[in-house]
Design a protein around this motif. Structure first.
Motif, PDB file in Angstrom:
ATOM      1  N   PRO A 147      58.701-101.940-168.396  1.00 33.79           N
ATOM      2  CA  PRO A 147      58.267-101.207-167.204  1.00 33.79           C
ATOM      3  C   PRO A 147      59.425-101.052-166.214  1.00 33.79           C
ATOM      4  O   PRO A 147      60.368-101.842-166.223  1.00 33.79           O
ATOM      5  CB  PRO A 147      57.167-102.094-166.613  1.00 33.79           C
ATOM      6  N   PRO A 148      59.336-100.048-165.365  1.00 29.25           N
ATOM      7  CA  PRO A 148      60.445 -99.778-164.450  1.00 29.25           C
ATOM      8  C   PRO A 148      60.596-100.851-163.384  1.00 29.25           C
ATOM      9  O   PRO A 148      59.629-101.474-162.973  1.00 29.25           O
ATOM     10  CB  PRO A 148      60.042 -98.450-163.810  1.00 29.25           C
ATOM     11  N   ARG A 149      61.820-101.050-162.975  1.00 25.04           N
ATOM     12  CA  ARG A 149      62.108-101.896-161.816  1.00 25.04           C
ATOM     13  C   ARG A 149      62.239-100.934-160.652  1.00 25.04           C
ATOM     14  O   ARG A 149      63.179-100.155-160.586  1.00 25.04           O
ATOM     15  CB  ARG A 149      63.406-102.674-162.001  1.00 25.04           C
ATOM     16  N   THR A 150      61.267-100.962-159.773  1.00 22.28           N
ATOM     17  CA  THR A 150      61.271-100.028-158.655  1.00 22.28           C
ATOM     18  C   THR A 150      61.537-100.793-157.371  1.00 22.28           C
ATOM     19  O   THR A 150      61.549-102.022-157.354  1.00 22.28           O
ATOM     20  CB  THR A 150      59.917 -99.305-158.535  1.00 22.28           C
ATOM     21  N   GLY A 151      61.710-100.059-156.304  1.00 20.27           N
ATOM     22  CA  GLY A 151      61.833-100.688-154.998  1.00 20.27           C
ATOM     23  C   GLY A 151      60.507-101.294-154.587  1.00 20.27           C
ATOM     24  O   GLY A 151      59.514-101.206-155.303  1.00 20.27           O
ATOM     25  N   SER A 152      60.475-101.896-153.429  1.00 16.51           N
ATOM     26  CA  SER A 152      59.250-102.563-152.979  1.00 16.51           C
ATOM     27  C   SER A 152      58.328-101.619-152.223  1.00 16.51           C
ATOM     28  O   SER A 152      57.196-101.974-151.917  1.00 16.51           O
ATOM     29  CB  SER A 152      59.606-103.766-152.101  1.00 16.51           C
ATOM     30  N   ASP A 153      58.778-100.412-151.944  1.00 19.31           N
ATOM     31  CA  ASP A 153      57.963 -99.415-151.265  1.00 19.31           C
ATOM     32  C   ASP A 153      56.811 -98.992-152.171  1.00 19.31           C
ATOM     33  O   ASP A 153      57.001 -98.746-153.355  1.00 19.31           O
ATOM     34  CB  ASP A 153      58.870 -98.229-150.917  1.00 19.31           C
ATOM     35  N   GLU A 154      55.610 -98.906-151.611  1.00 13.88           N
ATOM     36  CA  GLU A 154      54.422 -98.581-152.401  1.00 13.88           C
ATOM     37  C   GLU A 154      54.561 -97.247-153.140  1.00 13.88           C
ATOM     38  O   GLU A 154      54.189 -97.127-154.301  1.00 13.88           O
ATOM     39  CB  GLU A 154      53.190 -98.554-151.489  1.00 13.88           C
ATOM     40  N   THR A 155      55.113 -96.262-152.469  1.00 15.69           N
ATOM     41  CA  THR A 155      55.289 -94.955-153.097  1.00 15.69           C
ATOM     42  C   THR A 155      56.227 -95.051-154.292  1.00 15.69           C
ATOM     43  O   THR A 155      55.952 -94.488-155.356  1.00 15.69           O
ATOM     44  CB  THR A 155      55.825 -93.931-152.076  1.00 15.69           C
ATOM     45  N   GLU A 156      57.334 -95.773-154.148  1.00 12.40           N
ATOM     46  CA  GLU A 156      58.286 -95.928-155.256  1.00 12.40           C
ATOM     47  C   GLU A 156      57.643 -96.634-156.443  1.00 12.40           C
ATOM     48  O   GLU A 156      57.889 -96.268-157.593  1.00 12.40           O
ATOM     49  CB  GLU A 156      59.508 -96.720-154.804  1.00 12.40           C
ATOM     50  N   VAL A 157      56.835 -97.641-156.176  1.00 12.75           N
ATOM     51  CA  VAL A 157      56.172 -98.375-157.259  1.00 12.75           C
ATOM     52  C   VAL A 157      55.186 -97.468-157.996  1.00 12.75           C
ATOM     53  O   VAL A 157      55.216 -97.361-159.224  1.00 12.75           O
ATOM     54  CB  VAL A 157      55.461 -99.638-156.727  1.00 12.75           C
ATOM     55  N   LEU A 158      54.318 -96.786-157.245  1.00 14.41           N
ATOM     56  CA  LEU A 158      53.314 -95.929-157.879  1.00 14.41           C
ATOM     57  C   LEU A 158      53.972 -94.791-158.660  1.00 14.41           C
ATOM     58  O   LEU A 158      53.624 -94.543-159.818  1.00 14.41           O
ATOM     59  CB  LEU A 158      52.361 -95.363-156.827  1.00 14.41           C
ATOM     60  N   ARG A 159      54.925 -94.119-158.049  1.00 17.21           N
ATOM     61  CA  ARG A 159      55.578 -93.001-158.736  1.00 17.21           C
ATOM     62  C   ARG A 159      56.429 -93.484-159.898  1.00 17.21           C
ATOM     63  O   ARG A 159      56.512 -92.819-160.936  1.00 17.21           O
ATOM     64  CB  ARG A 159      56.396 -92.177-157.743  1.00 17.21           C
ATOM     65  N   GLY A 160      57.056 -94.646-159.749  1.00 20.29           N
ATOM     66  CA  GLY A 160      57.863 -95.200-160.837  1.00 20.29           C
ATOM     67  C   GLY A 160      57.022 -95.496-162.071  1.00 20.29           C
ATOM     68  O   GLY A 160      57.399 -95.163-163.191  1.00 20.29           O
ATOM     69  N   PHE A 161      55.857 -96.104-161.861  1.00 18.31           N
ATOM     70  CA  PHE A 161      54.992 -96.408-163.001  1.00 18.31           C
ATOM     71  C   PHE A 161      54.380 -95.147-163.604  1.00 18.31           C
ATOM     72  O   PHE A 161      54.271 -95.027-164.821  1.00 18.31           O
ATOM     73  CB  PHE A 161      53.908 -97.424-162.623  1.00 18.31           C
ATOM     74  N   LEU A 162      54.013 -94.194-162.758  1.00 21.15           N
ATOM     75  CA  LEU A 162      53.466 -92.950-163.295  1.00 21.15           C
ATOM     76  C   LEU A 162      54.519 -92.223-164.121  1.00 21.15           C
ATOM     77  O   LEU A 162      54.233 -91.785-165.244  1.00 21.15           O
ATOM     78  CB  LEU A 162      52.939 -92.048-162.173  1.00 21.15           C
ATOM     79  N   ASP A 163      55.728 -92.113-163.616  1.00 15.70           N
ATOM     80  CA  ASP A 163      56.778 -91.425-164.378  1.00 15.70           C
ATOM     81  C   ASP A 163      57.094 -92.157-165.688  1.00 15.70           C
ATOM     82  O   ASP A 163      57.338 -91.522-166.711  1.00 15.70           O
ATOM     83  CB  ASP A 163      58.038 -91.247-163.535  1.00 15.70           C
ATOM     84  N   TYR A 164      57.077 -93.470-165.654  1.00 18.08           N
ATOM     85  CA  TYR A 164      57.295 -94.275-166.863  1.00 18.08           C
ATOM     86  C   TYR A 164      56.244 -93.939-167.925  1.00 18.08           C
ATOM     87  O   TYR A 164      56.568 -93.723-169.103  1.00 18.08           O
ATOM     88  CB  TYR A 164      57.222 -95.747-166.464  1.00 18.08           C
ATOM     89  N   LEU A 165      54.983 -93.850-167.519  1.00 19.15           N
ATOM     90  CA  LEU A 165      53.914 -93.526-168.461  1.00 19.15           C
ATOM     91  C   LEU A 165      53.998 -92.081-168.929  1.00 19.15           C
ATOM     92  O   LEU A 165      53.741 -91.781-170.098  1.00 19.15           O
ATOM     93  CB  LEU A 165      52.548 -93.801-167.826  1.00 19.15           C
ATOM     94  N   ARG A 166      54.377 -91.185-168.027  1.00 18.55           N
ATOM     95  CA  ARG A 166      54.527 -89.776-168.406  1.00 18.55           C
ATOM     96  C   ARG A 166      55.583 -89.614-169.489  1.00 18.55           C
ATOM     97  O   ARG A 166      55.384 -88.893-170.474  1.00 18.55           O
ATOM     98  CB  ARG A 166      54.923 -88.950-167.188  1.00 18.55           C
ATOM     99  N   VAL A 167      56.710 -90.274-169.310  1.00 18.79           N
ATOM    100  CA  VAL A 167      57.783 -90.202-170.319  1.00 18.79           C
ATOM    101  C   VAL A 167      57.304 -90.812-171.637  1.00 18.79           C
ATOM    102  O   VAL A 167      57.554 -90.269-172.713  1.00 18.79           O
ATOM    103  CB  VAL A 167      59.062 -90.902-169.804  1.00 18.79           C
ATOM    104  N   SER A 168      56.591 -91.926-171.548  1.00 19.34           N
ATOM    105  CA  SER A 168      56.096 -92.606-172.752  1.00 19.34           C
ATOM    106  C   SER A 168      55.148 -91.734-173.561  1.00 19.34           C
ATOM    107  O   SER A 168      55.285 -91.615-174.777  1.00 19.34           O
ATOM    108  CB  SER A 168      55.379 -93.913-172.378  1.00 19.34           C
ATOM    109  N   VAL A 169      54.190 -91.106-172.897  1.00 19.99           N
ATOM    110  CA  VAL A 169      53.202 -90.319-173.628  1.00 19.99           C
ATOM    111  C   VAL A 169      53.831 -89.048-174.198  1.00 19.99           C
ATOM    112  O   VAL A 169      53.509 -88.642-175.323  1.00 19.99           O
ATOM    113  CB  VAL A 169      51.943 -90.030-172.766  1.00 19.99           C
ATOM    114  N   ALA A 170      54.748 -88.428-173.471  1.00 21.01           N
ATOM    115  CA  ALA A 170      55.423 -87.233-174.004  1.00 21.01           C
ATOM    116  C   ALA A 170      56.267 -87.596-175.220  1.00 21.01           C
ATOM    117  O   ALA A 170      56.317 -86.844-176.201  1.00 21.01           O
ATOM    118  CB  ALA A 170      56.288 -86.581-172.927  1.00 21.01           C
ATOM    119  N   ALA A 171      56.904 -88.761-175.193  1.00 15.57           N
ATOM    120  CA  ALA A 171      57.735 -89.200-176.322  1.00 15.57           C
ATOM    121  C   ALA A 171      56.898 -89.427-177.573  1.00 15.57           C
ATOM    122  O   ALA A 171      57.388 -89.248-178.694  1.00 15.57           O
ATOM    123  CB  ALA A 171      58.498 -90.473-175.948  1.00 15.57           C
TER     124      ALA A 171
END
Length: 166
Positions: free
Chosen positions: A15-39
């Motif tokens: 899983p991604p190492r994101t900043g501590s900002d809530e937006t960065e965490v949520l978007r980081g995990f969503l983008d991680y899953l988006r890349v995973s499912v497309a792959a």
């Protein structure tokens, strides 16, 4: 593992190492899953990518086609009248076509999200006929939706050609 070939070994991306900002965490995990499912769909062989591997009819192209519609509905305001139909890709669609449309929808959704600074604000989308959820809710829902279908795609791709990992 006995009998495991090099091709079938897991190639997990943590899983991604994101900043501590809530937006960065949520978007980081969503983008991680988006890349995973497309792959999982990218490069999947035909006709297996569109062939149901389970009694429900679920297949790789259908899963990613559905997620494309969810992204577009959630962040771009598209109206979907038959969600069940979104689980089927057109017979003429290749895996590359479906992946390309998904990546385009994600890019357009991210353009919308890039302009959002308040997670409590409603998603800015052109749907005056129904209230938009908060950006926080939309991101959390998309993490759940994409994660659930990424898990389905993991299993389907492994059944097709033994590919595992994210």
């Amino acid at each position: 593992m006995p009998g495991t070939t090099r091709r079938n070994r897991r190639r997990d991306t943590p899983p991604p190492r994101t900043g501590s900002d809530e937006t960065e965490v949520l978007r980081g995990f969503l983008d991680y899953l988006r890349v995973s499912v497309a792959a999982k769909v990218d490069g999947a062989p035909e006709p297996q990518a569109r062939t149901a591997a389970v009694p429900s009819g679920t297949n790789l192209l259908g899963l990613l086609n559905h997620l494309t519609h969810v992204e577009r509905a959630m962040f771009l305001g598209d109206h979907v009248t038959d969600w069940q139909a979104t689980f089927r890709a057109a017979p003429t669609d290749s895996a590359a076509d479906v992946v390309g449309r998904y990546r385009e929808a994600v890019e357009r959704a991210n353009d919308v999200l890039d302009r959002c600074t308040d997670l409590g604000a409603p998603v800015p989308r052109p749907r005056p006929d129904r209230p938009a959820p908060s950006i926080r809710w939309a991101l959390t829902h998309m993490i759940e939706e994409t994660g659930r279908h990424a898990g389905h795609a993991d299993i389907l791709r492994e059944l097709i050609d033994g590919t595992t990992g994210r």
